[in-house]
Scaffold this motif. Structure first.
Motif, PDB file in Angstrom:
ATOM      1  N   PHE A 278     -10.441 -14.213 -69.844  1.00 26.91           N
ATOM      2  CA  PHE A 278      -9.036 -14.412 -70.185  1.00 26.91           C
ATOM      3  C   PHE A 278      -8.131 -14.078 -69.000  1.00 26.91           C
ATOM      4  CE2 PHE A 278      -5.079 -12.412 -71.627  1.00 26.91           C
ATOM      5  CZ  PHE A 278      -4.491 -13.481 -72.278  1.00 26.91           C
ATOM      6  N   GLU A 279      -8.434 -12.968 -68.314  1.00 27.53           N
ATOM      7  CA  GLU A 279      -7.624 -12.594 -67.153  1.00 27.53           C
ATOM      8  C   GLU A 279      -7.738 -13.635 -66.048  1.00 27.53           C
ATOM      9  OE1 GLU A 279      -5.518 -10.207 -66.900  1.00 27.53           O
ATOM     10  OE2 GLU A 279      -5.915  -9.279 -68.841  1.00 27.53           O
ATOM     11  N   LEU A 280      -8.955 -14.135 -65.828  1.00 28.25           N
ATOM     12  CA  LEU A 280      -9.137 -15.149 -64.788  1.00 28.25           C
ATOM     13  C   LEU A 280      -8.397 -16.436 -65.130  1.00 28.25           C
ATOM     14  CD1 LEU A 280     -12.934 -14.670 -63.936  1.00 28.25           C
ATOM     15  CD2 LEU A 280     -10.966 -13.927 -62.606  1.00 28.25           C
ATOM     16  N   ARG A 281      -8.456 -16.842 -66.398  1.00 26.11           N
ATOM     17  CA  ARG A 281      -7.747 -18.057 -66.796  1.00 26.11           C
ATOM     18  C   ARG A 281      -6.233 -17.888 -66.644  1.00 26.11           C
ATOM     19  NH1 ARG A 281     -10.610 -21.955 -69.515  1.00 26.11           N
ATOM     20  NH2 ARG A 281     -12.755 -21.417 -70.075  1.00 26.11           N
ATOM     21  N   ARG A 282      -5.734 -16.702 -67.001  1.00 28.37           N
ATOM     22  CA  ARG A 282      -4.300 -16.468 -66.841  1.00 28.37           C
ATOM     23  C   ARG A 282      -3.909 -16.475 -65.365  1.00 28.37           C
ATOM     24  NH1 ARG A 282      -1.916 -11.161 -69.597  1.00 28.37           N
ATOM     25  NH2 ARG A 282      -3.313 -10.208 -68.052  1.00 28.37           N
ATOM     26  N   GLU A 283      -4.768 -15.890 -64.529  1.00 34.26           N
ATOM     27  CA  GLU A 283      -4.475 -15.910 -63.095  1.00 34.26           C
ATOM     28  C   GLU A 283      -4.533 -17.328 -62.540  1.00 34.26           C
ATOM     29  OE1 GLU A 283      -3.494 -14.129 -59.439  1.00 34.26           O
ATOM     30  OE2 GLU A 283      -3.454 -13.386 -61.498  1.00 34.26           O
ATOM     31  N   ILE A 284      -5.473 -18.121 -63.040  1.00 30.90           N
ATOM     32  CA  ILE A 284      -5.564 -19.520 -62.584  1.00 30.90           C
ATOM     33  C   ILE A 284      -4.311 -20.291 -62.982  1.00 30.90           C
ATOM     34  CG2 ILE A 284      -6.814 -21.689 -62.961  1.00 30.90           C
ATOM     35  CD1 ILE A 284      -9.387 -20.046 -63.102  1.00 30.90           C
ATOM     36  N   ARG A 285      -3.842 -20.080 -64.232  1.00 29.93           N
ATOM     37  CA  ARG A 285      -2.616 -20.756 -64.658  1.00 29.93           C
ATOM     38  C   ARG A 285      -1.417 -20.334 -63.808  1.00 29.93           C
ATOM     39  NH1 ARG A 285      -4.756 -19.713 -69.921  1.00 29.93           N
ATOM     40  NH2 ARG A 285      -3.453 -17.848 -70.071  1.00 29.93           N
ATOM     41  N   ARG A 286      -1.380 -19.052 -63.440  1.00 28.60           N
ATOM     42  CA  ARG A 286      -0.278 -18.593 -62.589  1.00 28.60           C
ATOM     43  C   ARG A 286      -0.341 -19.244 -61.219  1.00 28.60           C
ATOM     44  NH1 ARG A 286       0.865 -14.117 -59.178  1.00 28.60           N
ATOM     45  NH2 ARG A 286      -1.328 -13.510 -59.248  1.00 28.60           N
ATOM     46  N   LEU A 287      -1.551 -19.332 -60.644  1.00 24.59           N
ATOM     47  CA  LEU A 287      -1.685 -19.985 -59.338  1.00 24.59           C
ATOM     48  C   LEU A 287      -1.373 -21.479 -59.424  1.00 24.59           C
ATOM     49  CD1 LEU A 287      -4.937 -18.212 -58.054  1.00 24.59           C
ATOM     50  CD2 LEU A 287      -2.568 -17.727 -57.427  1.00 24.59           C
ATOM     51  N   GLN A 288      -1.764 -22.109 -60.537  1.00 26.85           N
ATOM     52  CA  GLN A 288      -1.426 -23.524 -60.706  1.00 26.85           C
ATOM     53  C   GLN A 288       0.083 -23.714 -60.826  1.00 26.85           C
ATOM     54  OE1 GLN A 288      -3.736 -24.615 -64.149  1.00 26.85           O
ATOM     55  NE2 GLN A 288      -5.564 -25.104 -62.945  1.00 26.85           N
ATOM     56  N   GLU A 289       0.738 -22.768 -61.483  1.00 27.19           N
ATOM     57  CA  GLU A 289       2.205 -22.839 -61.546  1.00 27.19           C
ATOM     58  C   GLU A 289       2.818 -22.708 -60.162  1.00 27.19           C
ATOM     59  OE1 GLU A 289       5.933 -20.401 -63.645  1.00 27.19           O
ATOM     60  OE2 GLU A 289       3.846 -19.798 -63.973  1.00 27.19           O
ATOM     61  N   TYR A 290       2.271 -21.818 -59.341  1.00 26.70           N
ATOM     62  CA  TYR A 290       2.757 -21.696 -57.969  1.00 26.70           C
ATOM     63  C   TYR A 290       2.553 -22.997 -57.198  1.00 26.70           C
ATOM     64  CZ  TYR A 290       2.946 -16.637 -58.756  1.00 26.70           C
ATOM     65  OH  TYR A 290       3.227 -15.399 -59.235  1.00 26.70           O
ATOM     66  N   ARG A 291       1.372 -23.595 -57.368  1.00 23.76           N
ATOM     67  CA  ARG A 291       1.089 -24.825 -56.629  1.00 23.76           C
ATOM     68  C   ARG A 291       2.021 -25.949 -57.063  1.00 23.76           C
ATOM     69  NH1 ARG A 291      -3.120 -26.677 -53.642  1.00 23.76           N
ATOM     70  NH2 ARG A 291      -3.123 -24.498 -52.990  1.00 23.76           N
ATOM     71  N   GLN A 292       2.296 -26.060 -58.381  1.00 31.04           N
ATOM     72  CA  GLN A 292       3.203 -27.106 -58.845  1.00 31.04           C
ATOM     73  C   GLN A 292       4.621 -26.894 -58.333  1.00 31.04           C
ATOM     74  OE1 GLN A 292       2.877 -27.083 -63.086  1.00 31.04           O
ATOM     75  NE2 GLN A 292       0.802 -27.962 -63.115  1.00 31.04           N
ATOM     76  N   ALA A 293       4.978 -25.616 -58.123  1.00 36.88           N
ATOM     77  CA  ALA A 293       6.312 -25.324 -57.579  1.00 36.88           C
ATOM     78  C   ALA A 293       6.363 -25.451 -56.063  1.00 36.88           C
ATOM     79  CB  ALA A 293       6.747 -23.919 -57.998  1.00 36.88           C
ATOM     80  N   GLY A 294       5.245 -25.812 -55.436  1.00 38.21           N
ATOM     81  CA  GLY A 294       5.230 -25.985 -53.988  1.00 38.21           C
ATOM     82  C   GLY A 294       5.075 -24.700 -53.203  1.00 38.21           C
ATOM     83  N   ILE A 295       4.584 -23.638 -53.848  1.00 41.03           N
ATOM     84  CA  ILE A 295       4.428 -22.341 -53.191  1.00 41.03           C
ATOM     85  C   ILE A 295       3.040 -22.271 -52.571  1.00 41.03           C
ATOM     86  CG2 ILE A 295       4.351 -19.848 -53.576  1.00 41.03           C
ATOM     87  CD1 ILE A 295       6.317 -20.274 -55.866  1.00 41.03           C
ATOM     88  N   ARG A 296       2.956 -21.799 -51.324  1.00 39.85           N
ATOM     89  CA  ARG A 296       1.684 -21.761 -50.606  1.00 39.85           C
ATOM     90  C   ARG A 296       1.361 -20.387 -50.034  1.00 39.85           C
ATOM     91  NH1 ARG A 296      -0.345 -26.805 -49.751  1.00 39.85           N
ATOM     92  NH2 ARG A 296       1.043 -28.552 -50.176  1.00 39.85           N
ATOM     93  N   SER A 297       2.181 -19.404 -50.267  1.00 36.16           N
ATOM     94  CA  SER A 297       1.907 -18.057 -49.769  1.00 36.16           C
ATOM     95  C   SER A 297       2.304 -17.048 -50.846  1.00 36.16           C
ATOM     96  CB  SER A 297       2.684 -17.775 -48.476  1.00 36.16           C
ATOM     97  OG  SER A 297       4.082 -17.788 -48.712  1.00 36.16           O
ATOM     98  N   PHE A 298       1.685 -15.857 -50.780  1.00 35.50           N
ATOM     99  CA  PHE A 298       1.974 -14.833 -51.762  1.00 35.50           C
ATOM    100  C   PHE A 298       3.367 -14.231 -51.565  1.00 35.50           C
ATOM    101  CE2 PHE A 298      -2.671 -14.869 -52.062  1.00 35.50           C
ATOM    102  CZ  PHE A 298      -2.818 -14.936 -53.445  1.00 35.50           C
ATOM    103  N   CYS A 299       3.872 -14.258 -50.357  1.00 39.05           N
ATOM    104  CA  CYS A 299       5.249 -13.800 -50.131  1.00 39.05           C
ATOM    105  C   CYS A 299       6.236 -14.687 -50.880  1.00 39.05           C
ATOM    106  CB  CYS A 299       5.555 -13.781 -48.642  1.00 39.05           C
ATOM    107  SG  CYS A 299       4.589 -12.586 -47.693  1.00 39.05           S
ATOM    108  N   SER A 300       6.009 -15.993 -50.814  1.00 40.20           N
ATOM    109  CA  SER A 300       6.872 -16.911 -51.566  1.00 40.20           C
ATOM    110  C   SER A 300       6.688 -16.734 -53.065  1.00 40.20           C
ATOM    111  CB  SER A 300       6.558 -18.359 -51.168  1.00 40.20           C
ATOM    112  OG  SER A 300       6.727 -18.559 -49.774  1.00 40.20           O
ATOM    113  N   ALA A 301       5.457 -16.386 -53.484  1.00 40.63           N
ATOM    114  CA  ALA A 301       5.204 -16.179 -54.909  1.00 40.63           C
ATOM    115  C   ALA A 301       5.994 -14.987 -55.440  1.00 40.63           C
ATOM    116  CB  ALA A 301       3.708 -15.977 -55.156  1.00 40.63           C
TER     117      ALA A 301
END
Length: 446
Positions: A278-301
């Motif tokens: 569950f934690e991994l899936r939630r983290e994947i969804r968060r990273l996918q949200e970052y990618r859809q928003a055009g974010i490519r670094s953790f500072c921008s996240a």
């Protein structure tokens, strides 16, 4: 470097392909390169040396002949293992046979070395003692006794703690009411006499066998409750809610019935693995949200998350403003909204008050906004609608609901007067909660 393949004439001391020095055990042999064999010393291996087809991520073997001392000079690691195997085969004390099997040491040397390093060695003796104690604790069949200084809880009969612990009495390590509590009644009138016929004797034996099977089932259920920590169910539920999110809690409730077929450790590992998923899936969804928003670094996240929180706070304020604008004609309602807004801005949970009008009559308050309130995710849609209409926070509703369920389960039914005596809130809200639980089938009328 090509000349290294034929460097050295001693086949037992091959050179290192990285630094050309003769190898000293232990050294590394590549399991994927060859022939000829590819050898590296430990220094070149740790540096990740690569040459031609050899890569640093290849599989490898540790080359070692065990001719180095371990406990005492003059005794190699190979001889230590041979001594232990000989003692295991010949038995402790048969030093003549042990020396004959080893062939490299005398009877006196074997006895002196074994007694010095494996019997009288304080390090080994303490380790063996601790291992033996751990094994005894692991294989213990009876309940773990309390220490003399401990005073186990002794709940009174029919108390809340006694009901929460399913009638378990820690001082006796037993239950007040057994599973299949009247199983002995079938045996109380049975008496084996000499003049019984064969059929009657076989029937009595069958009844006793049935009683034994019921006793086994009783012990099996006790073992499941003790092993899985289900005695104090309320405490177990509190720990479960503190450790896992709502989705994992629902999974635990659904999979609890299968705990009887696996051990407690295996069952906990199963739940932990799903919690990790569950934690991994939630983290994947968060990273996918970052990618859809055009974010490519953790500072921008981090900036994105901060702006997202600000945006959600503004949306919540706009929602509250819309609720307040419906009663803009009433000065008291505006003051209540301003106090509520000031409490939210200060980080304090606002007190829910009923908005009234000063006109010709009493106007019903707007539905309560449940956004961000703790416990909202534990409610279904109908319960959310009830909390909004009654203007009751989810945490309080869940507490009232559990209290009514426990009282109904204890008495076999519940009347409205009993519910009002149990829940000290507005009587109209109590009636709505009571009617809702009756309609949904959570409780039944007495």
């Amino acid at each position: 470097m090509d000349r290294l393949a034929s460097f050295g004439t001693d086949p037992f001391k091959p050179p290192c392909r990285g630094c050309s020095t003769y190898l000293v055990e232990p050294f590394i042999k590549c399991a994927e390169c060859g022939p000829p064999s590819f050898y590296l010393c430990l220094q070149c291996f740790t540096r990740g040396f690569e040459y031609k087809k050899h890569q640093s991520d290849h599989k490898y073997e540790i080359m070692q002949t065990s001719d180095f001392p371990v406990l005492e000079p003059g005794w190699t690691a190979q001889e230590e293992m041979a001594l232990l195997e000989a003692v295991m085969d010949c038995g402790f004390g048969n030093w003549q046979d042990v020396a004959y099997q080893m062939r490299t040491k005398t009877k006196e040397e074997c006895e002196c070395h074994y007694m010095k390093h494996f019997i009288n060695n304080p390090l080994f003796s303490s380790t063996l003692l601790s291992l033996r104690q751990m094994e005894d604790a692991r294989t213990a069949d009876s309940a773990i006794p309390f220490k003399p200084t401990d005073d186990p809880p002794r709940p009174t009969f029919d108390s809340v703690l006694s009901r929460d612990m399913a009638g378990y009495m820690p001082a006796r390590a037993d239950f007040m009411e057994e599973f299949d509590n009247y199983a002995e009644w079938d045996l109380k009138d049975i008496d084996f006499v000499d003049d019984d016929s064969d059929i009657l004797h076989a029937l009595k034996i069958a009844v006793v066998d049935i009683y034994h099977s019921r006793l086994k089932e009783r012990q099996r259920r006790k073992k499941i409750i003790r092993d899985h920590g289900l005695i104090n169910l309320r405490k177990f539920q509190t720990v479960l809610e503190r450790r896992y999110p709502k989705e994992v809690q629902d999974l635990y409730e659904a999979m609890r019935r299968f705990a009887r077929v696996v051990g407690p450790i295996e069952h906990d590992k199963f739940i932990e693995s799903h919690a990790l998923e569950f934690e991994l899936r939630r983290e994947i969804r968060r990273l996918q949200e970052y990618r859809q928003a055009g974010i490519r670094s953790f500072c921008s996240a981090k900036v994105y998350e901060r702006v997202k929180r600000v945006r959600e706070d503004e949306r919540r304020k706009r929602t509250m403003l819309c609720d307040a604008l419906q009663y803009i004609q009433d000065g008291r309602a505006c003051r209540q909204w301003l106090h509520k807004q000031a409490a939210i801005d200060a980080g304090i949970t606002p007190v829910v008050t009923t908005i009234t009008t000063t006109g010709t009559g009493r106007r019903s308050a707007p539905p309560l906004n449940l956004t961000g309130l703790p416990g909202t995710e534990k409610l279904n849609e109908r319960e959310k609608e009830l909390c909004q209409v009654v203007r009751l926070v989810p945490g309080a509703y869940l507490e009232y609901k559990q209290a009514l369920l426990n009282e109904c389960r204890r008495q076999g039914g519940l009347r409205l007067a009993q519910a009002r005596a149990l829940i000290k809130i507005d009587v109209n809200k109590t009636r709505k909660i009571y009617d809702f639980l009756i309609k949904e089938g959570y409780i039944n009328k007495a």
